[in-house]
Motif scaffolding. Structure first.
Motif, mmCIF file in Angstrom:
data_model
loop_
_atom_site.group_PDB
_atom_site.id
_atom_site.type_symbol
_atom_site.label_atom_id
_atom_site.label_comp_id
_atom_site.label_asym_id
_atom_site.label_seq_id
_atom_site.Cartn_x
_atom_site.Cartn_y
_atom_site.Cartn_z
ATOM 1 N N TRP A 91 0.833 -1.206 0.000
ATOM 2 C CA TRP A 91 0.000 0.000 0.000
ATOM 3 C C TRP A 91 0.868 1.256 0.000
ATOM 4 O O TRP A 91 0.575 2.227 -0.703
ATOM 5 N N SER A 92 1.939 1.242 0.763
ATOM 6 C CA SER A 92 2.833 2.404 0.816
ATOM 7 C C SER A 92 3.494 2.646 -0.534
ATOM 8 O O SER A 92 3.764 3.789 -0.905
ATOM 9 N N ALA A 93 3.753 1.588 -1.263
ATOM 10 C CA ALA A 93 4.398 1.725 -2.569
ATOM 11 C C ALA A 93 3.455 2.279 -3.621
ATOM 12 O O ALA A 93 3.815 3.187 -4.382
ATOM 13 N N TYR A 94 2.219 1.733 -3.664
ATOM 14 C CA TYR A 94 1.348 2.105 -4.787
ATOM 15 C C TYR A 94 -0.132 1.933 -4.446
ATOM 16 O O TYR A 94 -0.941 1.616 -5.308
ATOM 17 N N GLY A 95 -0.466 2.159 -3.185
ATOM 18 C CA GLY A 95 -1.855 1.990 -2.776
ATOM 19 C C GLY A 95 -2.723 3.187 -3.131
ATOM 20 O O GLY A 95 -2.249 4.219 -3.612
ATOM 21 N N ILE A 96 -4.017 3.027 -2.896
ATOM 22 C CA ILE A 96 -4.997 4.083 -3.158
ATOM 23 C C ILE A 96 -5.339 4.762 -1.836
ATOM 24 O O ILE A 96 -5.743 4.097 -0.883
ATOM 25 N N ASN A 97 -5.181 6.077 -1.792
ATOM 26 C CA ASN A 97 -5.469 6.809 -0.554
ATOM 27 C C ASN A 97 -6.705 7.700 -0.653
ATOM 28 O O ASN A 97 -7.150 8.251 0.352
ATOM 29 N N ARG A 98 -7.261 7.843 -1.852
ATOM 30 C CA ARG A 98 -8.496 8.620 -2.043
ATOM 31 C C ARG A 98 -9.392 7.833 -2.990
ATOM 32 O O ARG A 98 -9.400 8.064 -4.207
ATOM 33 N N ARG A 99 -10.148 6.923 -2.429
ATOM 34 C CA ARG A 99 -10.933 5.998 -3.247
ATOM 35 C C ARG A 99 -12.023 6.694 -4.043
ATOM 36 O O ARG A 99 -12.385 6.248 -5.131
ATOM 37 N N ALA A 101 -11.871 9.322 -5.643
ATOM 38 C CA ALA A 101 -11.314 9.849 -6.896
ATOM 39 C C ALA A 101 -10.347 8.868 -7.551
ATOM 40 O O ALA A 101 -9.751 9.191 -8.580
ATOM 41 N N ASP A 102 -10.176 7.699 -6.958
ATOM 42 C CA ASP A 102 -9.281 6.661 -7.482
ATOM 43 C C ASP A 102 -7.852 7.194 -7.639
ATOM 44 O O ASP A 102 -7.203 7.030 -8.673
ATOM 45 N N LEU A 103 -7.359 7.854 -6.583
ATOM 46 C CA LEU A 103 -6.026 8.445 -6.604
ATOM 47 C C LEU A 103 -5.116 7.726 -5.620
ATOM 48 O O LEU A 103 -5.574 7.174 -4.617
ATOM 49 N N ARG A 104 -3.817 7.753 -5.901
ATOM 50 C CA ARG A 104 -2.864 6.916 -5.180
ATOM 51 C C ARG A 104 -1.964 7.711 -4.246
ATOM 52 O O ARG A 104 -1.997 8.941 -4.202
ATOM 53 N N LEU A 127 0.800 -10.329 -8.787
ATOM 54 C CA LEU A 127 0.413 -8.984 -9.204
ATOM 55 C C LEU A 127 -0.431 -8.348 -8.104
ATOM 56 O O LEU A 127 -1.431 -8.925 -7.655
ATOM 57 N N TYR A 128 -0.042 -7.146 -7.691
ATOM 58 C CA TYR A 128 -0.760 -6.411 -6.651
ATOM 59 C C TYR A 128 -1.912 -5.632 -7.258
ATOM 60 O O TYR A 128 -1.736 -4.891 -8.237
ATOM 61 N N ASP A 129 -3.100 -5.801 -6.703
ATOM 62 C CA ASP A 129 -4.285 -5.042 -7.105
ATOM 63 C C ASP A 129 -4.666 -4.136 -5.939
ATOM 64 O O ASP A 129 -5.202 -4.604 -4.924
ATOM 65 N N ALA A 130 -4.373 -2.848 -6.079
ATOM 66 C CA ALA A 130 -4.626 -1.902 -4.991
ATOM 67 C C ALA A 130 -6.118 -1.667 -4.776
ATOM 68 O O ALA A 130 -6.540 -1.345 -3.666
ATOM 69 N N HIS A 131 -6.924 -1.802 -5.825
ATOM 70 C CA HIS A 131 -8.359 -1.577 -5.689
ATOM 71 C C HIS A 131 -9.008 -2.660 -4.821
ATOM 72 O O HIS A 131 -9.842 -2.372 -3.967
#
Length: 236
Positions: A91-99, A101-104, A127-131
């Motif tokens: 999550w720290s690498a490439y997670g979503i922090n504003r769902r 607006a789908d922003l990372r 494969l990581y799926d942040a969603h």
């Protein structure tokens, strides 16, 4: 008789106070125990998909401490990382922090969000799926040593490979612009990995000397490139 009644009343008040103090502490212990429940990192989950836990590890470290502790490490312990730690790392690498607006957690030129993040461990490449906050098995087996000839990849319990997916970068009409912004955006992801590791007492190193063609074959990359890889583990 009156003194006895007052004494009994005082004892009841003390007992009630002790119970009130212990109740929040018991709840806190229960919550901690629930959050620490292990989640398997085996690909034996349904359809080879691993559901990750909510990111929580290392999130309470002040930023200035993370900056102070940030360093490059190449000597890793083989000790495995537990699932909550892996979830927080990804999550720290490439997670979503504003769902909404789908922003990372990292910036992206023109918001193309071009990266695919892969986790390699002794069981396979995922494969990581942040969603969905999941890992999906892409290639089975211990492929860590295939990433790079550098020996620390075989020793670190996990490695993260940052892949630019060029199918998401059609807004850039010139190949040189595409490559430039992919490299810039990759730097944000890499620094986030460094800072998370500094906050969670882990070590890492950003490596550009990787086997890009072999990685492309393992991950079945059709239109993209592996830009950087980060072995991650406890410092030996």
């Amino acid at each position: 008789m009156k003194k006895v009644i007052l004494f009994a009343f005082a004892i009841l008040m003390v007992i009630a106070g002790v119970q009130a103090q212990n109740k929040p502490r018991a709840n806190k212990i229960k919550q901690s125990a629930e959050s620490d429940m292990p989640t398997t990192m085996s690909a034996a989950n349904t359809n080879n998909v691993i559901i990750l836990e909510k990111p929580q590890v290392g999130m309470d470290v002040p930023l200035h401490e993370a900056f102070d502790n940030r360093r490059t490490v190449r000597n890793f312990s083989p000790e495995r990382l537990d699932p909550p730690l892996i979830s927080s790392l990804l999550w720290s690498a490439y997670g979503i922090n504003r769902r909404e607006a789908d922003l990372r957690v990292v910036p992206s030129a023109m918001n193309v969000q071009e990266f695919d993040i892969y986790l390699f461990n002794e069981e396979g490449a995922y494969l990581y799926d942040a969603h969905k906050n999941t890992l999906t098995l892409v290639a089975e087996g211990d492929l860590r040593q295939k990433i790079s000839p550098q020996p620390h990849f075989a020793k670190a319990p996990v490695s993260i490979v940052i892949v630019a997916n060029y199918d998401r970068m059609t807004k850039f009409k010139k190949e040189a612009d595409r490559d430039f912004y992919a490299a810039v955006d990759c730097g944000y992801v890499s620094q986030n990995i460094y800072l998370f590791c500094a906050s969670a007492n882990l070590g890492t190193v950003a490596c550009g000397g990787i086997n890009r063609e072999e990685i492309a074959q393992i991950l079945k990359i059709k239109n993209g490139s592996a830009l950087l890889a980060h072995p991650v583990g406890f410092v030996k």
